[in-house]
Design a protein around this motif. Structure first.
Motif, PDB file in Angstrom:
ATOM      1  N   LEU A  64       0.830  -1.204   0.000  1.00 41.46           N
ATOM      2  CA  LEU A  64       0.000   0.000   0.000  1.00 41.46           C
ATOM      3  C   LEU A  64       0.866   1.257   0.000  1.00 41.46           C
ATOM      4  CD1 LEU A  64      -2.743  -1.096   2.550  1.00 41.46           C
ATOM      5  CD2 LEU A  64      -2.873  -1.107   0.048  1.00 41.46           C
ATOM      6  N   GLU A  65       1.940   1.244   0.783  1.00 38.52           N
ATOM      7  CA  GLU A  65       2.849   2.392   0.827  1.00 38.52           C
ATOM      8  C   GLU A  65       3.513   2.602  -0.530  1.00 38.52           C
ATOM      9  OE1 GLU A  65       4.365   5.758   1.994  1.00 38.52           O
ATOM     10  OE2 GLU A  65       3.004   4.593   3.245  1.00 38.52           O
ATOM     11  N   LYS A  66       3.876   1.528  -1.183  1.00 38.98           N
ATOM     12  CA  LYS A  66       4.471   1.622  -2.514  1.00 38.98           C
ATOM     13  C   LYS A  66       3.489   2.256  -3.505  1.00 38.98           C
ATOM     14  CE  LYS A  66       6.831  -1.258  -5.917  1.00 38.98           C
ATOM     15  NZ  LYS A  66       7.221  -2.623  -6.287  1.00 38.98           N
ATOM     16  N   ALA A  67       2.217   1.878  -3.403  1.00 38.82           N
ATOM     17  CA  ALA A  67       1.190   2.444  -4.284  1.00 38.82           C
ATOM     18  C   ALA A  67       0.991   3.935  -4.002  1.00 38.82           C
ATOM     19  CB  ALA A  67      -0.125   1.694  -4.097  1.00 38.82           C
ATOM     20  N   ARG A  68       0.978   4.313  -2.725  1.00 37.61           N
ATOM     21  CA  ARG A  68       0.842   5.734  -2.378  1.00 37.61           C
ATOM     22  C   ARG A  68       2.021   6.538  -2.927  1.00 37.61           C
ATOM     23  NH1 ARG A  68       0.186   3.567   2.978  1.00 37.61           N
ATOM     24  NH2 ARG A  68      -1.972   2.954   3.222  1.00 37.61           N
ATOM     25  N   THR A  69       3.216   5.958  -2.862  1.00 35.83           N
ATOM     26  CA  THR A  69       4.414   6.610  -3.383  1.00 35.83           C
ATOM     27  C   THR A  69       4.327   6.763  -4.899  1.00 35.83           C
ATOM     28  OG1 THR A  69       5.727   5.715  -1.572  1.00 35.83           O
ATOM     29  CG2 THR A  69       6.939   6.467  -3.501  1.00 35.83           C
ATOM     30  N   LEU A  70       3.814   5.750  -5.574  1.00 35.34           N
ATOM     31  CA  LEU A  70       3.635   5.803  -7.026  1.00 35.34           C
ATOM     32  C   LEU A  70       2.755   6.990  -7.417  1.00 35.34           C
ATOM     33  CD1 LEU A  70       3.836   4.240  -9.863  1.00 35.34           C
ATOM     34  CD2 LEU A  70       1.560   3.420  -9.255  1.00 35.34           C
ATOM     35  N   ILE A  71       1.645   7.165  -6.732  1.00 37.99           N
ATOM     36  CA  ILE A  71       0.741   8.278  -7.024  1.00 37.99           C
ATOM     37  C   ILE A  71       1.426   9.601  -6.707  1.00 37.99           C
ATOM     38  CG2 ILE A  71      -1.411   9.392  -6.337  1.00 37.99           C
ATOM     39  CD1 ILE A  71      -2.568   6.588  -5.916  1.00 37.99           C
ATOM     40  N   SER A  72       2.107   9.668  -5.583  1.00 38.90           N
ATOM     41  CA  SER A  72       2.784  10.885  -5.162  1.00 38.90           C
ATOM     42  C   SER A  72       3.870  11.308  -6.147  1.00 38.90           C
ATOM     43  CB  SER A  72       3.384  10.683  -3.773  1.00 38.90           C
ATOM     44  OG  SER A  72       4.074  11.824  -3.355  1.00 38.90           O
ATOM     45  N   LYS A  73       4.624  10.346  -6.657  1.00 40.64           N
ATOM     46  CA  LYS A  73       5.689  10.649  -7.611  1.00 40.64           C
ATOM     47  C   LYS A  73       5.143  11.211  -8.918  1.00 40.64           C
ATOM     48  CE  LYS A  73       9.345   7.592  -6.022  1.00 40.64           C
ATOM     49  NZ  LYS A  73      10.211   6.467  -6.361  1.00 40.64           N
ATOM     50  N   GLN A  74       3.891  10.897  -9.220  1.00 41.61           N
ATOM     51  CA  GLN A  74       3.255  11.434 -10.421  1.00 41.61           C
ATOM     52  C   GLN A  74       2.701  12.831 -10.181  1.00 41.61           C
ATOM     53  OE1 GLN A  74       0.343   8.642 -11.916  1.00 41.61           O
ATOM     54  NE2 GLN A  74       1.797   6.951 -11.847  1.00 41.61           N
ATOM     55  N   GLY A  75       2.780  13.298  -8.942  1.00 34.00           N
ATOM     56  CA  GLY A  75       2.291  14.628  -8.604  1.00 34.00           C
ATOM     57  C   GLY A  75       0.776  14.712  -8.608  1.00 34.00           C
ATOM     58  N   LEU A  76       0.127  13.602  -8.291  1.00 37.23           N
ATOM     59  CA  LEU A  76      -1.331  13.554  -8.323  1.00 37.23           C
ATOM     60  C   LEU A  76      -1.891  13.228  -6.941  1.00 37.23           C
ATOM     61  CD1 LEU A  76      -1.765  11.326 -11.504  1.00 37.23           C
ATOM     62  CD2 LEU A  76      -2.038  13.799 -11.387  1.00 37.23           C
ATOM     63  N   SER A  77      -3.117  13.644  -6.735  1.00 42.51           N
ATOM     64  CA  SER A  77      -3.837  13.184  -5.554  1.00 42.51           C
ATOM     65  C   SER A  77      -4.466  11.842  -5.910  1.00 42.51           C
ATOM     66  CB  SER A  77      -4.933  14.188  -5.170  1.00 42.51           C
ATOM     67  OG  SER A  77      -5.950  14.199  -6.161  1.00 42.51           O
ATOM     68  N   ALA A  78      -4.920  11.124  -4.908  1.00 45.98           N
ATOM     69  CA  ALA A  78      -5.571   9.838  -5.167  1.00 45.98           C
ATOM     70  C   ALA A  78      -6.817  10.039  -6.022  1.00 45.98           C
ATOM     71  CB  ALA A  78      -5.918   9.144  -3.855  1.00 45.98           C
ATOM     72  N   LYS A  79      -7.532  11.131  -5.791  1.00 45.20           N
ATOM     73  CA  LYS A  79      -8.739  11.421  -6.572  1.00 45.20           C
ATOM     74  C   LYS A  79      -8.376  11.667  -8.035  1.00 45.20           C
ATOM     75  CE  LYS A  79     -12.603  14.537  -7.096  1.00 45.20           C
ATOM     76  NZ  LYS A  79     -13.220  15.796  -6.742  1.00 45.20           N
ATOM     77  N   GLU A  80      -7.346  12.460  -8.283  1.00 44.44           N
ATOM     78  CA  GLU A  80      -6.926  12.740  -9.657  1.00 44.44           C
ATOM     79  C   GLU A  80      -6.474  11.463 -10.357  1.00 44.44           C
ATOM     80  OE1 GLU A  80      -5.223  17.295  -9.170  1.00 44.44           O
ATOM     81  OE2 GLU A  80      -3.947  15.593  -8.641  1.00 44.44           O
ATOM     82  N   TRP A  81      -5.710  10.630  -9.637  1.00 50.43           N
ATOM     83  CA  TRP A  81      -5.248   9.378 -10.215  1.00 50.43           C
ATOM     84  C   TRP A  81      -6.431   8.486 -10.559  1.00 50.43           C
ATOM     85  CZ3 TRP A  81      -5.606   4.196  -9.436  1.00 50.43           C
ATOM     86  CH2 TRP A  81      -4.693   3.404 -10.142  1.00 50.43           C
ATOM     87  N   ALA A  82      -7.405   8.424  -9.665  1.00 51.88           N
ATOM     88  CA  ALA A  82      -8.600   7.612  -9.902  1.00 51.88           C
ATOM     89  C   ALA A  82      -9.339   8.082 -11.147  1.00 51.88           C
ATOM     90  CB  ALA A  82      -9.522   7.672  -8.688  1.00 51.88           C
ATOM     91  N   GLU A  83      -9.518   9.381 -11.268  1.00 50.94           N
ATOM     92  CA  GLU A  83     -10.240   9.925 -12.422  1.00 50.94           C
ATOM     93  C   GLU A  83      -9.481   9.679 -13.724  1.00 50.94           C
ATOM     94  OE1 GLU A  83     -10.859  13.945 -11.128  1.00 50.94           O
ATOM     95  OE2 GLU A  83     -12.649  13.397  -9.981  1.00 50.94           O
ATOM     96  N   GLU A  84      -8.164   9.786 -13.699  1.00 51.45           N
ATOM     97  CA  GLU A  84      -7.356   9.529 -14.896  1.00 51.45           C
ATOM     98  C   GLU A  84      -7.442   8.072 -15.335  1.00 51.45           C
ATOM     99  OE1 GLU A  84      -3.282  10.732 -14.752  1.00 51.45           O
ATOM    100  OE2 GLU A  84      -3.799  12.857 -14.600  1.00 51.45           O
ATOM    101  N   ASN A  85      -7.719   7.175 -14.400  1.00 51.93           N
ATOM    102  CA  ASN A  85      -7.796   5.757 -14.699  1.00 51.93           C
ATOM    103  C   ASN A  85      -9.239   5.238 -14.717  1.00 51.93           C
ATOM    104  OD1 ASN A  85      -4.906   4.628 -14.845  1.00 51.93           O
ATOM    105  ND2 ASN A  85      -4.863   6.053 -13.126  1.00 51.93           N
ATOM    106  N   SER A  86     -10.189   6.151 -14.802  1.00 50.97           N
ATOM    107  CA  SER A  86     -11.619   5.805 -14.882  1.00 50.97           C
ATOM    108  C   SER A  86     -12.070   4.919 -13.724  1.00 50.97           C
ATOM    109  CB  SER A  86     -11.930   5.126 -16.214  1.00 50.97           C
ATOM    110  OG  SER A  86     -11.583   5.956 -17.287  1.00 50.97           O
ATOM    111  N   LEU A  87     -11.638   5.291 -12.522  1.00 51.97           N
ATOM    112  CA  LEU A  87     -12.010   4.564 -11.314  1.00 51.97           C
ATOM    113  C   LEU A  87     -12.731   5.506 -10.357  1.00 51.97           C
ATOM    114  CD1 LEU A  87      -8.624   2.752 -10.772  1.00 51.97           C
ATOM    115  CD2 LEU A  87     -10.777   1.620 -11.306  1.00 51.97           C
TER     116      LEU A  87
END
Length: 70
Positions: free
Chosen positions: A11-34
């Protein structure tokens, strides 16, 4: 992970992945149609990620191996 919840390390690795992209979890979700609520639940370890949208989110986040239909 097939029979349980994702590990905290995954889970921490996934949070880091999103953070490195400069996105919030909400933005990442919307970009991936989730659904943002599903992504938050996956990132907080509240879903087993066995099927459906939570499975798709976990695979895209690198939490688990698998395939997703596009």
């Amino acid at each position: 992970m097939p029979n349980g919840y994702p590990t905290e390390q995954a889970l921490e690795k996934a949070r880091t992945l999103i953070s490195k992209q400069g996105l919030s979890a909400k933005e990442w979700a919307e970009e991936n149609s989730l659904s943002p609520s599903t992504v938050y639940a996956v990132l907080n370890g509240q879903k087993k990620c066995l099927r459906g949208e939570s499975h798709r989110a976990a695979v895209l986040l690198g939490i688990k191996e698998g395939t997703v239909a596009q």
